[in-house]
Motif scaffolding. Structure first.
Motif, PDB file in Angstrom:
ATOM      1  N   ASP A 187      34.021 -41.182  -4.090  1.00 26.00           N
ATOM      2  CA  ASP A 187      33.455 -42.251  -4.900  1.00 26.00           C
ATOM      3  C   ASP A 187      33.654 -41.988  -6.387  1.00 26.00           C
ATOM      4  OD1 ASP A 187      32.277 -44.789  -4.946  1.00 26.00           O
ATOM      5  OD2 ASP A 187      30.368 -43.924  -5.564  1.00 26.00           O
ATOM      6  N   ILE A 188      34.526 -41.055  -6.725  1.00 26.95           N
ATOM      7  CA  ILE A 188      34.846 -40.815  -8.129  1.00 26.95           C
ATOM      8  C   ILE A 188      35.759 -41.942  -8.585  1.00 26.95           C
ATOM      9  CG2 ILE A 188      36.011 -39.278  -9.747  1.00 26.95           C
ATOM     10  CD1 ILE A 188      35.220 -36.969  -7.877  1.00 26.95           C
ATOM     11  N   ARG A 189      35.434 -42.541  -9.715  1.00 22.09           N
ATOM     12  CA  ARG A 189      36.221 -43.649 -10.251  1.00 22.09           C
ATOM     13  C   ARG A 189      36.952 -43.203 -11.512  1.00 22.09           C
ATOM     14  NH1 ARG A 189      34.783 -48.708  -8.096  1.00 22.09           N
ATOM     15  NH2 ARG A 189      33.047 -48.554  -6.644  1.00 22.09           N
ATOM     16  N   VAL A 190      38.117 -43.773 -11.724  1.00 19.27           N
ATOM     17  CA  VAL A 190      38.933 -43.433 -12.886  1.00 19.27           C
ATOM     18  C   VAL A 190      38.194 -43.808 -14.165  1.00 19.27           C
ATOM     19  CG1 VAL A 190      41.092 -43.903 -14.101  1.00 19.27           C
ATOM     20  CG2 VAL A 190      41.084 -43.782 -11.596  1.00 19.27           C
ATOM     21  N   SER A 191      38.135 -42.850 -15.101  1.00 20.35           N
ATOM     22  CA  SER A 191      37.549 -43.115 -16.414  1.00 20.35           C
ATOM     23  C   SER A 191      38.306 -42.312 -17.461  1.00 20.35           C
ATOM     24  CB  SER A 191      36.052 -42.766 -16.417  1.00 20.35           C
ATOM     25  OG  SER A 191      35.864 -41.399 -16.173  1.00 20.35           O
ATOM     26  N   ARG A 229      39.101 -46.007  -7.371  1.00 15.44           N
ATOM     27  CA  ARG A 229      38.892 -44.756  -6.657  1.00 15.44           C
ATOM     28  C   ARG A 229      40.210 -44.300  -6.058  1.00 15.44           C
ATOM     29  NH1 ARG A 229      33.915 -47.638  -4.326  1.00 15.44           N
ATOM     30  NH2 ARG A 229      35.513 -48.653  -3.106  1.00 15.44           N
ATOM     31  N   ALA A 230      40.261 -43.045  -5.611  1.00 14.60           N
ATOM     32  CA  ALA A 230      41.436 -42.535  -4.909  1.00 14.60           C
ATOM     33  C   ALA A 230      41.711 -43.425  -3.708  1.00 14.60           C
ATOM     34  CB  ALA A 230      41.212 -41.091  -4.471  1.00 14.60           C
ATOM     35  N   GLU A 231      42.977 -43.722  -3.495  1.00 14.79           N
ATOM     36  CA  GLU A 231      43.491 -44.569  -2.433  1.00 14.79           C
ATOM     37  C   GLU A 231      43.360 -46.062  -2.718  1.00 14.79           C
ATOM     38  OE1 GLU A 231      42.396 -43.331   1.508  1.00 14.79           O
ATOM     39  OE2 GLU A 231      42.558 -41.211   0.978  1.00 14.79           O
TER      40      GLU A 231
END
Length: 103
Positions: A27-31, A78-80
């Motif tokens: 659940d890490i989102r790009v920032s 998120r990843a994927e």
């Protein structure tokens, strides 16, 4: 962090809640500050790693601004996750492969 997507760079983002909320695995989102591995999935499946910088040191290659076409398209993903990005007038499909948080 806001998701600054211009009509020129449409992005299918699902930004439920705060980008800082629930940063469990997956659940890490790009920032800004992250190093992100992305892959273009159309035509030549080219992979690249970019560092998203908000301090004016972007060079358009491996250090990109969060307001650049690619940066704006992947912010909050998120990843994927995959999205479309318009670069030099060409629409390309890109997938976020991995997100590394700044230490």
């Amino acid at each position: 962090a806001s998701n600054n997507v211009t009509p020129e760079t449409p992005a299918e983002t699902k930004n439920e809640g705060s980008p800082d909320a629930a940063e469990a695995d997956g659940d890490i989102r790009v920032s800004a500050g992250d190093t992100v591995s992305v892959r273009y999935v159309d035509g030549k499946a080219r992979a690249l790693q970019v560092h998203i910088v908000a301090d004016g040191t972007a060079n358009g290659r491996d250090r990109i601004s969060p307001t650049s076409p690619l940066g704006a398209a992947i912010m909050g993903l998120r990843a994927e996750d995959e999205t479309e990005v318009v670069i030099e007038g060409r629409t390309r499909m890109v997938i976020v492969e991995r997100i590394e948080r700044a230490a």
